[in-house]
Design a protein around this motif. Structure first.
Motif, PDB file in Angstrom:
ATOM      1  N   GLU A  21      44.385  48.313  36.703  1.00 37.86           N
ATOM      2  CA  GLU A  21      44.646  47.138  37.539  1.00 37.86           C
ATOM      3  C   GLU A  21      43.499  46.812  38.489  1.00 37.86           C
ATOM      4  OE1 GLU A  21      48.808  46.547  39.050  1.00 37.86           O
ATOM      5  OE2 GLU A  21      48.955  48.669  38.536  1.00 37.86           O
ATOM      6  N   ILE A  22      42.405  47.561  38.391  1.00 42.05           N
ATOM      7  CA  ILE A  22      41.286  47.409  39.320  1.00 42.05           C
ATOM      8  C   ILE A  22      40.110  46.714  38.635  1.00 42.05           C
ATOM      9  CG2 ILE A  22      39.519  48.681  40.608  1.00 42.05           C
ATOM     10  CD1 ILE A  22      42.178  48.700  41.985  1.00 42.05           C
ATOM     11  N   GLU A  23      39.521  45.742  39.303  1.00 45.47           N
ATOM     12  CA  GLU A  23      38.231  45.190  38.910  1.00 45.47           C
ATOM     13  C   GLU A  23      37.171  45.894  39.756  1.00 45.47           C
ATOM     14  OE1 GLU A  23      38.060  40.808  38.797  1.00 45.47           O
ATOM     15  OE2 GLU A  23      40.245  40.876  39.069  1.00 45.47           O
ATOM     16  N   VAL A  24      36.153  46.418  39.119  1.00 48.24           N
ATOM     17  CA  VAL A  24      35.102  47.158  39.829  1.00 48.24           C
ATOM     18  C   VAL A  24      33.848  46.294  39.892  1.00 48.24           C
ATOM     19  CG1 VAL A  24      33.704  49.247  39.914  1.00 48.24           C
ATOM     20  CG2 VAL A  24      36.035  49.340  39.005  1.00 48.24           C
ATOM     21  N   TRP A  25      33.380  46.059  41.115  1.00 42.93           N
ATOM     22  CA  TRP A  25      32.174  45.262  41.340  1.00 42.93           C
ATOM     23  C   TRP A  25      31.157  46.107  42.103  1.00 42.93           C
ATOM     24  CZ3 TRP A  25      35.402  40.921  44.080  1.00 42.93           C
ATOM     25  CH2 TRP A  25      36.240  40.301  43.134  1.00 42.93           C
ATOM     26  N   VAL A  26      29.898  45.954  41.768  1.00 38.16           N
ATOM     27  CA  VAL A  26      28.804  46.653  42.449  1.00 38.16           C
ATOM     28  C   VAL A  26      27.809  45.617  42.962  1.00 38.16           C
ATOM     29  CG1 VAL A  26      26.824  48.197  42.126  1.00 38.16           C
ATOM     30  CG2 VAL A  26      29.044  48.800  41.147  1.00 38.16           C
ATOM     31  N   PHE A  27      27.392  45.787  44.209  1.00 35.43           N
ATOM     32  CA  PHE A  27      26.381  44.914  44.802  1.00 35.43           C
ATOM     33  C   PHE A  27      25.100  45.711  44.979  1.00 35.43           C
ATOM     34  CE2 PHE A  27      30.361  42.923  45.760  1.00 35.43           C
ATOM     35  CZ  PHE A  27      30.092  41.557  45.666  1.00 35.43           C
ATOM     36  N   ALA A  33      33.248  39.832  33.347  1.00 37.64           N
ATOM     37  CA  ALA A  33      33.256  38.640  34.207  1.00 37.64           C
ATOM     38  C   ALA A  33      34.529  37.819  34.058  1.00 37.64           C
ATOM     39  CB  ALA A  33      32.050  37.760  33.890  1.00 37.64           C
ATOM     40  N   THR A  34      35.513  38.335  33.283  1.00 36.19           N
ATOM     41  CA  THR A  34      36.751  37.575  33.057  1.00 36.19           C
ATOM     42  C   THR A  34      37.904  38.074  33.918  1.00 36.19           C
ATOM     43  OG1 THR A  34      37.503  39.011  31.239  1.00 36.19           O
ATOM     44  CG2 THR A  34      36.048  37.155  30.678  1.00 36.19           C
ATOM     45  N   GLY A  35      37.628  38.987  34.840  1.00 38.58           N
ATOM     46  CA  GLY A  35      38.683  39.512  35.698  1.00 38.58           C
ATOM     47  C   GLY A  35      39.349  38.409  36.508  1.00 38.58           C
ATOM     48  N   PRO A  36      40.648  38.549  36.826  1.00 43.16           N
ATOM     49  CA  PRO A  36      41.375  37.478  37.511  1.00 43.16           C
ATOM     50  C   PRO A  36      40.872  37.159  38.913  1.00 43.16           C
ATOM     51  CG  PRO A  36      42.733  39.463  37.325  1.00 43.16           C
ATOM     52  CD  PRO A  36      41.541  39.666  36.452  1.00 43.16           C
ATOM     53  N   LEU A  37      40.205  38.120  39.577  1.00 43.93           N
ATOM     54  CA  LEU A  37      39.724  37.869  40.931  1.00 43.93           C
ATOM     55  C   LEU A  37      38.264  37.410  40.975  1.00 43.93           C
ATOM     56  CD1 LEU A  37      41.470  40.775  42.853  1.00 43.93           C
ATOM     57  CD2 LEU A  37      41.866  38.331  43.139  1.00 43.93           C
ATOM     58  N   VAL A  38      37.608  37.376  39.827  1.00 43.66           N
ATOM     59  CA  VAL A  38      36.209  36.921  39.796  1.00 43.66           C
ATOM     60  C   VAL A  38      36.062  35.478  40.274  1.00 43.66           C
ATOM     61  CG1 VAL A  38      34.296  36.339  38.242  1.00 43.66           C
ATOM     62  CG2 VAL A  38      35.361  38.591  38.122  1.00 43.66           C
ATOM     63  N   PRO A  39      36.909  34.531  39.822  1.00 44.45           N
ATOM     64  CA  PRO A  39      36.739  33.150  40.314  1.00 44.45           C
ATOM     65  C   PRO A  39      36.868  33.032  41.828  1.00 44.45           C
ATOM     66  CG  PRO A  39      38.130  33.172  38.360  1.00 44.45           C
ATOM     67  CD  PRO A  39      37.944  34.605  38.772  1.00 44.45           C
ATOM     68  N   ARG A  40      37.785  33.786  42.413  1.00 39.97           N
ATOM     69  CA  ARG A  40      37.947  33.761  43.871  1.00 39.97           C
ATOM     70  C   ARG A  40      36.677  34.244  44.568  1.00 39.97           C
ATOM     71  NH1 ARG A  40      42.528  36.624  47.713  1.00 39.97           N
ATOM     72  NH2 ARG A  40      41.148  37.109  49.445  1.00 39.97           N
ATOM     73  N   GLU A  41      36.125  35.345  44.079  1.00 37.85           N
ATOM     74  CA  GLU A  41      34.928  35.895  44.693  1.00 37.85           C
ATOM     75  C   GLU A  41      33.732  34.964  44.483  1.00 37.85           C
ATOM     76  OE1 GLU A  41      32.773  39.182  46.681  1.00 37.85           O
ATOM     77  OE2 GLU A  41      34.732  38.201  46.731  1.00 37.85           O
ATOM     78  N   GLN A  42      33.635  34.399  43.290  1.00 40.54           N
ATOM     79  CA  GLN A  42      32.520  33.492  43.020  1.00 40.54           C
ATOM     80  C   GLN A  42      32.587  32.263  43.921  1.00 40.54           C
ATOM     81  OE1 GLN A  42      31.638  32.815  38.889  1.00 40.54           O
ATOM     82  NE2 GLN A  42      30.711  30.811  39.278  1.00 40.54           N
ATOM     83  N   HIS A  43      33.790  31.771  44.176  1.00 41.58           N
ATOM     84  CA  HIS A  43      33.938  30.634  45.082  1.00 41.58           C
ATOM     85  C   HIS A  43      33.500  31.013  46.493  1.00 41.58           C
ATOM     86  CE1 HIS A  43      35.552  27.054  46.972  1.00 41.58           C
ATOM     87  NE2 HIS A  43      36.285  27.799  47.785  1.00 41.58           N
ATOM     88  N   GLY A  44      33.895  32.209  46.924  1.00 41.18           N
ATOM     89  CA  GLY A  44      33.538  32.653  48.272  1.00 41.18           C
ATOM     90  C   GLY A  44      32.059  32.923  48.436  1.00 41.18           C
ATOM     91  N   LEU A  45      31.445  33.548  47.418  1.00 35.78           N
ATOM     92  CA  LEU A  45      30.023  33.896  47.510  1.00 35.78           C
ATOM     93  C   LEU A  45      29.123  32.698  47.255  1.00 35.78           C
ATOM     94  CD1 LEU A  45      29.842  37.326  45.614  1.00 35.78           C
ATOM     95  CD2 LEU A  45      30.055  36.923  48.076  1.00 35.78           C
ATOM     96  N   GLY A  46      29.564  31.830  46.361  1.00 40.28           N
ATOM     97  CA  GLY A  46      28.740  30.678  46.022  1.00 40.28           C
ATOM     98  C   GLY A  46      27.797  30.914  44.865  1.00 40.28           C
ATOM     99  N   TYR A  47      27.942  32.034  44.153  1.00 32.50           N
ATOM    100  CA  TYR A  47      27.112  32.300  42.979  1.00 32.50           C
ATOM    101  C   TYR A  47      27.863  33.244  42.032  1.00 32.50           C
ATOM    102  CZ  TYR A  47      25.792  36.532  45.637  1.00 32.50           C
ATOM    103  OH  TYR A  47      25.806  37.693  46.365  1.00 32.50           O
ATOM    104  N   PRO A  48      27.514  33.247  40.735  1.00 35.25           N
ATOM    105  CA  PRO A  48      28.247  34.030  39.745  1.00 35.25           C
ATOM    106  C   PRO A  48      27.774  35.478  39.669  1.00 35.25           C
ATOM    107  CG  PRO A  48      26.549  32.762  38.652  1.00 35.25           C
ATOM    108  CD  PRO A  48      26.490  32.380  40.113  1.00 35.25           C
ATOM    109  N   PRO A  49      28.573  36.343  39.022  1.00 34.86           N
ATOM    110  CA  PRO A  49      28.154  37.728  38.829  1.00 34.86           C
ATOM    111  C   PRO A  49      27.150  37.872  37.690  1.00 34.86           C
ATOM    112  CG  PRO A  49      30.270  37.375  37.778  1.00 34.86           C
ATOM    113  CD  PRO A  49      29.923  36.082  38.473  1.00 34.86           C
ATOM    114  N   VAL A  50      26.500  39.015  37.672  1.00 40.21           N
ATOM    115  CA  VAL A  50      25.618  39.403  36.570  1.00 40.21           C
ATOM    116  C   VAL A  50      26.340  40.473  35.769  1.00 40.21           C
ATOM    117  CG1 VAL A  50      23.406  40.446  35.949  1.00 40.21           C
ATOM    118  CG2 VAL A  50      23.546  38.882  37.908  1.00 40.21           C
ATOM    119  N   VAL A  51      26.495  40.252  34.475  1.00 42.78           N
ATOM    120  CA  VAL A  51      27.207  41.209  33.624  1.00 42.78           C
ATOM    121  C   VAL A  51      26.248  42.306  33.174  1.00 42.78           C
ATOM    122  CG1 VAL A  51      28.532  41.517  31.497  1.00 42.78           C
ATOM    123  CG2 VAL A  51      28.814  39.428  32.851  1.00 42.78           C
TER     124      VAL A  51
END
Length: 273
Positions: A107-113, A123-141
């Motif tokens: 149930e966990i999405e793991v992100w590393v900065f 990049a298809t995790g359910p919380l990715v769109p929320r984070e991308q909206h907040g950050l203003g840029y997409p993740p790197v797979v």
């Protein structure tokens, strides 16, 4: 924490999400005006957030922040020109333990900065769109996080199962005690950063940089990563929608972020002093 009536405030360090920002990540005009009034009164203002530096730029510009700002919960303190004042990376051993624990949780999405990028394996995790909206840029797979172990700013476990994050927080704290900070910056995010990467240390660094005594500083926030600066500041302010555990550690409680609580606090507790 201290008696909020004693000292004038010369520096306010504020959280962003859930504090200055509305739920859609925008700033109200009242908040913009309140921060402008601070500067006109000679009170320094800066930001401390779990976000990476790149995701702070729009807010920095909108508020006219001209001081170093603290990203990654204080792990990185950045000058306005982008140069580093402070940088603390998560130890590789703690990162490996964290990633191993999170990997076993479906149930966990793991992100590393790391190195300015937001890294994900999926990049298809359910919380990715929320984070991308907040950050203003997409993740790197990426296929693996191992090439980045030497310079990890933050690891995030993201999940809508908030109770699971509470349990993981307790389990991980026991594993990385003395090696890493573990805190829930928002109910759906569990952040893991270096030991020195906390907002209290960031406030102390900024106060020293500006020559401001800690008793003449204020801190404002709503999340589990904010009491670290509450305990250092001369005046600590919790947002109205914060969890009770956070509110109990603050000197005063203002309105919710949806009620311009940050502007209320500036107008009521800081400008009159």
């Amino acid at each position: 924490m201290s008696d909020e009536s004693q000292q004038p405030i010369r520096l306010l360090l504020s959280d962003m999400d859930g504090t200055l920002l509305l739920p859609d990540h925008s700033l109200s005009q009242r908040t913009i005006d309140a921060v402008r009034s601070l500067r006109e009164a000679g009170v320094s203002f800066s930001l401390a957030t779990g976000r990476p530096p790149r995701a702070m730029l729009q807010t920095i510009e909108a508020l006219g922040v001209d001081l170093p700002t603290a990203a990654f919960n204080g792990g990185t303190v950045v000058h306005p020109d982008g140069s580093l004042l402070v940088a603390h990376y998560l130890p590789a051993a703690a990162a490996l333990m964290t990633l191993a624990l999170f990997a076993d949780q479906p149930e966990i999405e793991v992100w590393v900065f790391s190195c300015g990028d937001w890294l994900v394996k999926d990049a298809t995790g359910p919380l990715v769109p929320r984070e991308q909206h907040g950050l203003g840029y997409p993740p790197v797979v990426v296929e693996s996080y191992e090439p980045y172990l030497a310079r990890i700013d933050k690891i995030v476990a993201a999940s809508n199962n908030t109770q699971l994050l509470v349990e993981l927080e307790a389990r991980l704290l026991a594993k990385v005690e003395g090696q890493a900070q573990v805190s829930r910056s928002q109910p759906v995010y569990l952040d893991v950063t270096a030991m020195q990467a906390n907002k209290g240390q960031a406030l102390a660094t900024l106060a020293e940089f500006l020559g401001v005594p800690l008793e003449q500083t204020a801190a404002m926030g709503d999340g589990g990563n904010d009491p670290a600066m509450f305990h250092v500041a001369g005046l600590s302010i919790a947002m109205g929608q914060a969890q009770d555990e956070v509110k109990r550690q603050a000197d005063v409680v203002t309105g919710a972020n949806t009620e311009d609580g940050a502007a209320q606090a500036i107008e009521r507790y800081i400008l009159p002093r």
